[in-house]
Write a protein that holds these residues in place. Structure first.
Motif, mmCIF file in Angstrom:
data_model
loop_
_atom_site.group_PDB
_atom_site.id
_atom_site.type_symbol
_atom_site.label_atom_id
_atom_site.label_comp_id
_atom_site.label_asym_id
_atom_site.label_seq_id
_atom_site.Cartn_x
_atom_site.Cartn_y
_atom_site.Cartn_z
ATOM 1 N N ARG A 5 1.952 -19.660 -6.880
ATOM 2 C CA ARG A 5 0.826 -18.390 -6.940
ATOM 3 C C ARG A 5 0.018 -18.347 -8.097
ATOM 4 N N ARG A 8 -3.313 -20.333 -7.825
ATOM 5 C CA ARG A 8 -4.315 -19.784 -6.664
ATOM 6 C C ARG A 8 -5.222 -18.766 -7.319
ATOM 7 N N LEU A 10 -7.746 -15.406 -7.643
ATOM 8 C CA LEU A 10 -7.644 -14.468 -7.118
ATOM 9 C C LEU A 10 -9.076 -13.928 -6.929
ATOM 10 N N SER A 18 -8.218 -6.975 -3.243
ATOM 11 C CA SER A 18 -8.355 -8.309 -3.688
ATOM 12 C C SER A 18 -7.623 -9.566 -3.007
ATOM 13 N N ARG A 20 -5.817 -13.674 -2.471
ATOM 14 C CA ARG A 20 -5.362 -14.738 -2.785
ATOM 15 C C ARG A 20 -4.978 -15.652 -1.866
#
Length: 106
Positions: A5, A8, A10, A18, A20
């Motif tokens: 995560r 990656r 945003l 938002s 991702r």
């Protein structure tokens, strides 16, 4: 394949939303979408099948001609081309899975 995560990016979509893009490959894609209270996911439709899992928060979702409130632990299925959208009732995060991949997100 492993996707972390923190690696990656945003994307700020504006107005308290938002996104991702997490893992994607073959014909699948996973996307994390965060909403501030009151933020809106406007009504829309697309050719993709979509599963939405509510990770946290509370949302009022419309899928087709049905509207229901959902919360953490609930899952929604959207068939291709069905009109859907939401309003965030309590700050939260959704995990969307698409097939095929959303090329417009890449």
């Amino acid at each position: 394949m492993f996707i972390y995560r923190q690696d990656r990016p945003l994307q700020d979509l504006g107005d308290g939303v938002s996104r991702r893009v997490l893992a994607h490959g073959g014909s699948m894609m996973a996307v994390e979408v965060s909403f501030e209270t009151g933020a809106v996911g406007p009504l829309h439709h697309h050719v993709h099948e979509q599963l939405t899992y509510v990770l946290s928060g509370r949302f009022r979702f419309t899928i087709g001609d049905e509207t229901h409130d959902v919360q953490a632990g609930d899952t929604l299925y959207k068939k291709p081309d069905i009109v859907h959208g939401c309003v965030c009732l309590e700050k939260g995060v959704l995990l969307d899975t698409f097939t095929p991949q959303r090329q417009d997100f890449l």
